[in-house]
Design a protein around this motif. Structure first.
Motif, PDB file in Angstrom:
ATOM      1  N   ALA A   5       0.843  -1.200   0.000  1.00  0.00           N
ATOM      2  CA  ALA A   5       0.000   0.000   0.000  1.00  0.00           C
ATOM      3  C   ALA A   5       0.876   1.248   0.000  1.00  0.00           C
ATOM      4  CB  ALA A   5      -0.911  -0.006   1.220  1.00  0.00           C
ATOM      5  N   ALA A   6       0.327   2.335  -0.521  1.00  0.00           N
ATOM      6  CA  ALA A   6       1.065   3.596  -0.586  1.00  0.00           C
ATOM      7  C   ALA A   6       0.230   4.717   0.030  1.00  0.00           C
ATOM      8  CB  ALA A   6       1.430   3.917  -2.030  1.00  0.00           C
ATOM      9  N   PRO A   7      -0.057   4.637   1.328  1.00  0.00           N
ATOM     10  CA  PRO A   7      -0.866   5.673   1.975  1.00  0.00           C
ATOM     11  C   PRO A   7      -0.061   6.960   2.168  1.00  0.00           C
ATOM     12  CG  PRO A   7      -0.046   4.168   3.626  1.00  0.00           C
ATOM     13  CD  PRO A   7       0.382   3.606   2.288  1.00  0.00           C
ATOM     14  N   SER A   8      -0.768   8.055   2.317  1.00  0.00           N
ATOM     15  CA  SER A   8      -0.117   9.304   2.721  1.00  0.00           C
ATOM     16  C   SER A   8      -0.342   9.456   4.225  1.00  0.00           C
ATOM     17  CB  SER A   8      -0.688  10.494   1.959  1.00  0.00           C
ATOM     18  OG  SER A   8      -2.094  10.590   2.138  1.00  0.00           O
ATOM     19  N   ILE A   9       0.758   9.595   4.961  1.00  0.00           N
ATOM     20  CA  ILE A   9       0.721   9.568   6.428  1.00  0.00           C
ATOM     21  C   ILE A   9       1.406  10.807   6.976  1.00  0.00           C
ATOM     22  CG2 ILE A   9       1.401   8.288   8.491  1.00  0.00           C
ATOM     23  CD1 ILE A   9       1.546   5.758   6.742  1.00  0.00           C
ATOM     24  N   LYS A  36       6.416   2.450   0.078  1.00  0.00           N
ATOM     25  CA  LYS A  36       5.922   3.337  -0.981  1.00  0.00           C
ATOM     26  C   LYS A  36       5.060   4.476  -0.448  1.00  0.00           C
ATOM     27  CE  LYS A  36       5.898  -0.311  -4.500  1.00  0.00           C
ATOM     28  NZ  LYS A  36       5.066  -1.054  -5.497  1.00  0.00           N
ATOM     29  N   ALA A  37       4.899   4.560   0.862  1.00  0.00           N
ATOM     30  CA  ALA A  37       4.042   5.599   1.447  1.00  0.00           C
ATOM     31  C   ALA A  37       4.638   6.989   1.241  1.00  0.00           C
ATOM     32  CB  ALA A  37       3.862   5.336   2.935  1.00  0.00           C
ATOM     33  N   ARG A  38       3.770   7.992   1.237  1.00  0.00           N
ATOM     34  CA  ARG A  38       4.220   9.383   1.324  1.00  0.00           C
ATOM     35  C   ARG A  38       4.184   9.736   2.804  1.00  0.00           C
ATOM     36  NH1 ARG A  38       1.400  14.351   0.982  1.00  0.00           N
ATOM     37  NH2 ARG A  38      -0.457  13.272   0.261  1.00  0.00           N
ATOM     38  N   LEU A  39       5.357   9.763   3.431  1.00  0.00           N
ATOM     39  CA  LEU A  39       5.457   9.888   4.880  1.00  0.00           C
ATOM     40  C   LEU A  39       5.952  11.287   5.240  1.00  0.00           C
ATOM     41  CD1 LEU A  39       5.286   8.630   7.670  1.00  0.00           C
ATOM     42  CD2 LEU A  39       7.499   7.544   7.270  1.00  0.00           C
ATOM     43  N   SER A  40       5.127  12.026   5.967  1.00  0.00           N
ATOM     44  CA  SER A  40       5.446  13.394   6.360  1.00  0.00           C
ATOM     45  C   SER A  40       5.381  13.514   7.870  1.00  0.00           C
ATOM     46  CB  SER A  40       4.467  14.389   5.723  1.00  0.00           C
ATOM     47  OG  SER A  40       4.410  14.240   4.322  1.00  0.00           O
ATOM     48  N   VAL A  41       6.013  14.556   8.405  1.00  0.00           N
ATOM     49  CA  VAL A  41       5.937  14.829   9.837  1.00  0.00           C
ATOM     50  C   VAL A  41       5.593  16.298  10.041  1.00  0.00           C
ATOM     51  CG1 VAL A  41       7.566  13.010  10.480  1.00  0.00           C
ATOM     52  CG2 VAL A  41       8.405  15.327  10.051  1.00  0.00           C
ATOM     53  N   LEU A  42       4.904  16.573  11.146  1.00  0.00           N
ATOM     54  CA  LEU A  42       4.622  17.945  11.569  1.00  0.00           C
ATOM     55  C   LEU A  42       5.248  18.145  12.932  1.00  0.00           C
ATOM     56  CD1 LEU A  42       3.235  20.707  11.357  1.00  0.00           C
ATOM     57  CD2 LEU A  42       1.158  19.648  12.284  1.00  0.00           C
ATOM     58  N   VAL A  43       6.217  19.066  13.012  1.00  0.00           N
ATOM     59  CA  VAL A  43       6.949  19.333  14.248  1.00  0.00           C
ATOM     60  C   VAL A  43       6.988  20.843  14.453  1.00  0.00           C
ATOM     61  CG1 VAL A  43       8.349  17.240  14.027  1.00  0.00           C
ATOM     62  CG2 VAL A  43       9.157  19.380  12.991  1.00  0.00           C
ATOM     63  N   ASN A  44       7.654  21.293  15.522  1.00  0.00           N
ATOM     64  CA  ASN A  44       7.845  22.729  15.658  1.00  0.00           C
ATOM     65  C   ASN A  44       9.216  23.124  15.117  1.00  0.00           C
ATOM     66  OD1 ASN A  44       9.844  22.984  17.937  1.00  0.00           O
ATOM     67  ND2 ASN A  44       8.240  21.893  19.048  1.00  0.00           N
ATOM     68  N   ARG A  91      -4.553  20.754   1.997  1.00  0.00           N
ATOM     69  CA  ARG A  91      -4.475  20.466   0.560  1.00  0.00           C
ATOM     70  C   ARG A  91      -3.849  19.104   0.283  1.00  0.00           C
ATOM     71  NH1 ARG A  91      -3.528  26.211  -0.205  1.00  0.00           N
ATOM     72  NH2 ARG A  91      -1.280  25.905   0.084  1.00  0.00           N
ATOM     73  N   GLN A  92      -3.063  18.594   1.217  1.00  0.00           N
ATOM     74  CA  GLN A  92      -2.387  17.316   1.004  1.00  0.00           C
ATOM     75  C   GLN A  92      -3.328  16.119   1.101  1.00  0.00           C
ATOM     76  OE1 GLN A  92       0.789  17.163  -0.092  1.00  0.00           O
ATOM     77  NE2 GLN A  92       0.595  19.400  -0.083  1.00  0.00           N
ATOM     78  N   ARG A  93      -4.467  16.290   1.735  1.00  0.00           N
ATOM     79  CA  ARG A  93      -5.475  15.218   1.854  1.00  0.00           C
ATOM     80  C   ARG A  93      -4.850  13.903   2.347  1.00  0.00           C
ATOM     81  NH1 ARG A  93     -10.183  16.868  -0.435  1.00  0.00           N
ATOM     82  NH2 ARG A  93     -10.068  18.672  -1.844  1.00  0.00           N
ATOM     83  N   PHE A  94      -4.290  13.950   3.518  1.00  0.00           N
ATOM     84  CA  PHE A  94      -3.626  12.776   4.082  1.00  0.00           C
ATOM     85  C   PHE A  94      -4.624  11.651   4.352  1.00  0.00           C
ATOM     86  CE2 PHE A  94      -0.651  16.163   5.255  1.00  0.00           C
ATOM     87  CZ  PHE A  94       0.543  15.603   4.837  1.00  0.00           C
ATOM     88  N   ASP A  95      -4.158  10.430   4.154  1.00  0.00           N
ATOM     89  CA  ASP A  95      -4.976   9.270   4.516  1.00  0.00           C
ATOM     90  C   ASP A  95      -5.003   9.097   6.033  1.00  0.00           C
ATOM     91  OD1 ASP A  95      -5.633   8.348   1.853  1.00  0.00           O
ATOM     92  OD2 ASP A  95      -3.526   7.728   1.673  1.00  0.00           O
ATOM     93  N   TYR A  96      -3.845   9.297   6.669  1.00  0.00           N
ATOM     94  CA  TYR A  96      -3.747   9.109   8.126  1.00  0.00           C
ATOM     95  C   TYR A  96      -2.979  10.269   8.745  1.00  0.00           C
ATOM     96  CZ  TYR A  96      -5.117   4.236   7.373  1.00  0.00           C
ATOM     97  OH  TYR A  96      -5.788   3.098   7.020  1.00  0.00           O
TER      98      TYR A  96
END
Length: 360
Positions: A5-9, A36-44, A91-96
């Motif tokens: 699977a290639a989720p956006s996380i 294959k996921a699009r893996l992003s992080v949100l930090v300060n 706008r990124q419409r994350f799956d998780y």
């Protein structure tokens, strides 16, 4: 969800340095499970260097706290920057969106909801208001004491990931590494016998006295022929907003003038990470620097005051932890610290099958 699977996380972690470092095993496990996921992080913005250069992460999003704003930057400008960031995240419409923190976290949930992902992963606690918005929840219970890395890792169970978390991960910035190495060359210090000594601690009960640090440096130099990097948070202790340890560091440097020590105040997190990366072993109190050293794979002698040693010990690296009954690190004697460092070297030697970990 299958491994193909290639989720956006999006992994959300909004608090202190050590907390974010202890989330890197979760991030690595996600990448291993979903390559294959699009893996992003949100930090300060202050913590961002913890996740910079991490090959597991595709995109880093960082928001600025008002207290971290640059000179001349207005609070209004900080708020406007957050508004723009939230628009981009929606706008990124994350799956998780994963609220990566122990317990049910209302602020993290509000942030996740504002991003509008398809699913929100987080801990839930019975009776807490708002838990109905976490559709991929894990009920928060602690059947036994857990390390922070273990506790947060349980959030991955709904995604088919379980077991023991891997090691912490951190990747120094190349420019900061080059700067640290240049400073070490100028002082003619030996990397194979370099001990990092970090003297700052946010909590008062985690602060070891300057004279103890100086005495320990002298003893380790005599016993092991060690060289040293001395780390601290720059600034005066008299600064009410941003107290530092300039005076403490100067006291130590005055006491060890005849010993090879590089004074290395760290104005930025990049500098601290890169400097610690050069060291063979690290002496420090519980705090962000300790977790950074652990993520760099360094053997650690650590001092714990009124801190939960079960939850915050250095994860998956050789270490010796000293915590006095008084829960005040000032009550740890130099004799005890010196013996503990010898124990640390012995453990490091056993882990590395002998020669690689020896300092003498």
């Amino acid at each position: 969800m299958s491994k193909t699977a290639a989720p956006s996380i999006l992994v959300i972690r909004r608090d202190n340095i050590g907390d974010l470092v202890c989330t890197t095993p979760l991030i690595h496990a996600l990448r291993e499970r979903f390559p294959k996921a699009r893996l992003s992080v949100l930090v300060n913005s202050y913590n961002r260097p913890v996740v910079e250069n991490n090959p597991d992460i595709d995109v880093i999003y960082a928001y600025m706290k008002a207290k971290h704003r640059e000179p001349g930057q207005s609070v209004l400008g900080v708020i406007w920057g957050r508004v723009q960031l939230m628009r981009e995240l929606r706008r990124q419409r994350f799956d998780y969106a994963i609220i990566a923190g122990a317990h049910f976290l209302p602020r993290g949930l509000r942030l996740a909801r504002a991003i509008k992902p398809k699913h929100i992963v987080g801990f839930t606690e019975p009776g807490k208001r708002g838990i109905e918005h976490i559709d991929t929840g894990v009920t928060y219970t602690q059947p036994q004491p857990l390390h922070e890395a273990e506790d947060v890792f349980r959030l991955l169970a709904p995604l088919g990931i379980d077991g023991e978390p891997p090691a912490l991960r951190l990747f120094p910035a190349a420019a900061a590494v080059a700067s640290a190495q240049s400073a070490l060359r100028e002082k003619h210090l030996a990397l194979d016998k370099l001990i990092g000594v970090h003297i700052s601690a946010r909590k008062p009960l985690n602060r070891w006295p300057a004279e103890n640090f100086a005495d320990l440096i002298r003893r380790l130099h005599q016993a092991h022929g060690a060289d040293f990097m001395l780390f601290w948070s720059p600034g005066s202790a008299a600064n009410p907003r941003h107290p530092g340890d300039d005076e403490k560091a100067q006291q130590i440097m005055d006491a060890v003038k005849d010993i090879p020590v590089l004074a290395y105040p760290t104005d930025s997190l990049d500098q601290l990470i890169a400097g610690l990366a050069q060291c063979r072993a690290v002496v420090c109190s519980d705090g962000g620097a300790m977790h950074i050293a652990a993520a760099l794979g360094k053997p650690i002698l650590c001092f714990f005051g009124k801190s939960d040693k079960t939850r915050w010990y250095p994860w998956k690296v050789p270490h010796v932890l000293l915590q006095p009954p008084s829960l005040n690190v000032a009550d740890i004697g130099v004799d005890d610290a010196s013996r503990a460092f010898d124990q640390l070297l012995a453990r490091s030697v056993r882990k590395n099958s002998g020669a690689e970990a020896k300092m003498d």
